[in-house]
Design a protein around this motif. Structure first.
Motif, mmCIF file in Angstrom:
data_model
loop_
_atom_site.group_PDB
_atom_site.id
_atom_site.type_symbol
_atom_site.label_atom_id
_atom_site.label_comp_id
_atom_site.label_asym_id
_atom_site.label_seq_id
_atom_site.Cartn_x
_atom_site.Cartn_y
_atom_site.Cartn_z
ATOM 1 N N ILE A 234 0.839 -1.204 0.000
ATOM 2 C CA ILE A 234 0.000 0.000 0.000
ATOM 3 C C ILE A 234 0.872 1.253 0.000
ATOM 4 C CG2 ILE A 234 -1.624 1.355 1.376
ATOM 5 C CD1 ILE A 234 -2.831 -1.311 2.342
ATOM 6 N N GLU A 235 1.920 1.256 0.830
ATOM 7 C CA GLU A 235 2.815 2.419 0.915
ATOM 8 C C GLU A 235 3.380 2.781 -0.457
ATOM 9 O OE1 GLU A 235 4.873 2.526 5.302
ATOM 10 O OE2 GLU A 235 5.651 1.091 3.844
ATOM 11 N N TYR A 236 3.845 1.778 -1.180
ATOM 12 C CA TYR A 236 4.402 2.037 -2.504
ATOM 13 C C TYR A 236 3.315 2.454 -3.489
ATOM 14 C CZ TYR A 236 9.129 0.341 -1.524
ATOM 15 O OH TYR A 236 10.415 0.207 -1.042
ATOM 16 N N PRO A 242 8.616 5.731 2.600
ATOM 17 C CA PRO A 242 9.716 6.678 2.855
ATOM 18 C C PRO A 242 10.700 6.811 1.700
ATOM 19 C CG PRO A 242 9.307 5.341 4.794
ATOM 20 C CD PRO A 242 8.436 4.784 3.708
ATOM 21 N N SER A 243 10.814 5.791 0.866
ATOM 22 C CA SER A 243 11.766 5.868 -0.246
ATOM 23 C C SER A 243 11.415 6.973 -1.233
ATOM 24 C CB SER A 243 11.825 4.524 -0.988
ATOM 25 O OG SER A 243 10.578 4.223 -1.579
ATOM 26 N N PHE A 244 10.141 7.399 -1.247
ATOM 27 C CA PHE A 244 9.745 8.470 -2.165
ATOM 28 C C PHE A 244 10.325 9.814 -1.729
ATOM 29 C CE2 PHE A 244 6.706 5.285 -3.413
ATOM 30 C CZ PHE A 244 6.557 5.494 -4.767
ATOM 31 N N ALA A 253 14.112 16.657 3.101
ATOM 32 C CA ALA A 253 12.965 15.801 3.391
ATOM 33 C C ALA A 253 12.409 16.091 4.778
ATOM 34 C CB ALA A 253 13.367 14.334 3.274
ATOM 35 N N GLU A 254 13.320 16.206 5.747
ATOM 36 C CA GLU A 254 12.891 16.507 7.114
ATOM 37 C C GLU A 254 12.211 17.867 7.181
ATOM 38 O OE1 GLU A 254 14.829 16.932 11.601
ATOM 39 O OE2 GLU A 254 16.057 16.269 9.902
ATOM 40 N N GLU A 255 12.762 18.839 6.471
ATOM 41 C CA GLU A 255 12.184 20.174 6.470
ATOM 42 C C GLU A 255 10.819 20.172 5.785
ATOM 43 O OE1 GLU A 255 11.883 24.181 7.336
ATOM 44 O OE2 GLU A 255 13.291 22.660 8.053
#
Length: 271
Positions: A234-236, A242-244, A253-255
């Motif tokens: 589902i995530e993909y 998270p890989s996206f 990414a964190e920002e």
């Protein structure tokens, strides 16, 4: 159709039809005039069966996401190819169309209650209530109602249970998939967060490019795949793994996530 025919939840279909017609006309310009909704995959919708279909999607606003799907799905079923032009498609809408939503959201005022009649399967969230983190048991009646809706037609659910991007997938969606074995169709949306407030009722910005991509149904081994495997799938599929975020540097990414969470808090204040 008999005047007093009801769906499995006791809602009168003639009333549901007029609610969808009215709000369909009212909301159409939000995706066609004020903003520009780009659609991919309409033909996939026309190849789906009448019932036992579960749509999984990322989530950006409370109501605008679902309203757009009402338009896109009905337009596709009336032969439109990746467009919602010519709103005549809303006159005979698909009435066995449902969406899973938090009960507290759908009970929060007159307008949400009307929206709920149009197709909400309201559930009590097990992890969040009244803006606070909670831990409580899943209600069997909630699971049963989702299953009832799947057996009757098409159901949209947002597996993350939040409008904040890249939050974990709730395992309950995977349990529902294994239990009811629906056809699972991923949908990926974008642009709604920029064009609407968090509730999706107020147009915040015009001329925003919105997008909705309907993907081919997932291949799932209902008997042998475990919950964790389905969650990852589902995530993909809805592009929330998270890989996206790897297209951004770790700092960026964190920002990005921090900015989105802060913006959502501001929207709660504005709304």
């Amino acid at each position: 159709m008999p005047l007093f025919k009801t769906n499995p939840f006791g809602h009168y279909l003639f009333l549901k039809k007029w609610i969808i017609r009215f709000f369909g006309v009212v909301s159409h310009g939000r995706y066609q005039n004020f903003n520009n909704l780009k659609i991919e995959g309409s033909q996939i919708l026309r190849n789906l069966p009448e019932r036992n279909v579960l749509f999984i999607s990322n989530h950006q606003t409370y109501f605008a996401d679902v309203a757009a799907m009402f338009h896109v799905f009905n337009a596709a079923l009336k032969g439109r190819d990746d467009t919602i032009k010519n709103i005549g498609y809303i006159w005979q809408p698909k009435l066995n169309f449902y969406f899973v939503a938090a009960g507290e959201t759908m009970r929060s005022g007159l307008l949400p209650k009307i929206f709920a009649y149009a197709g909400s399967v309201s559930i009590d969230r097990t992890w969040r209530s009244a803006g606070q983190d909670v831990k409580r048991q899943v209600k069997n009646s909630d699971i049963s109602n989702i299953g009832k809706a799947i057996n009757d037609g098409w159901v949209v659910t947002f597996p993350q249970g939040t409008t904040t991007p890249f939050k974990p997938i709730r395992r309950g969606t995977a349990h529902i998939i294994k239990t009811y074995k629906p056809i699972v169709v991923p949908v990926v949306i974008d642009g709604f967060r920029r064009s609407f407030d968090k509730k999706g009722l107020r147009i915040k910005r015009k001329n925003v490019l919105q997008s909705m991509v309907i993907k081919e149904p997932l291949e799932i081994d209902y008997e042998n795949e475990d919950i964790a495997d389905i969650v990852t799938k589902i995530e993909y599929a809805i592009e929330q793994h998270p890989s996206f975020l790897k297209v951004l540097s770790p700092e960026d990414a964190e920002e990005y996530i921090k900015e989105e969470e802060e913006l959502n808090k501001k929207r709660e204040f504005w709304s």
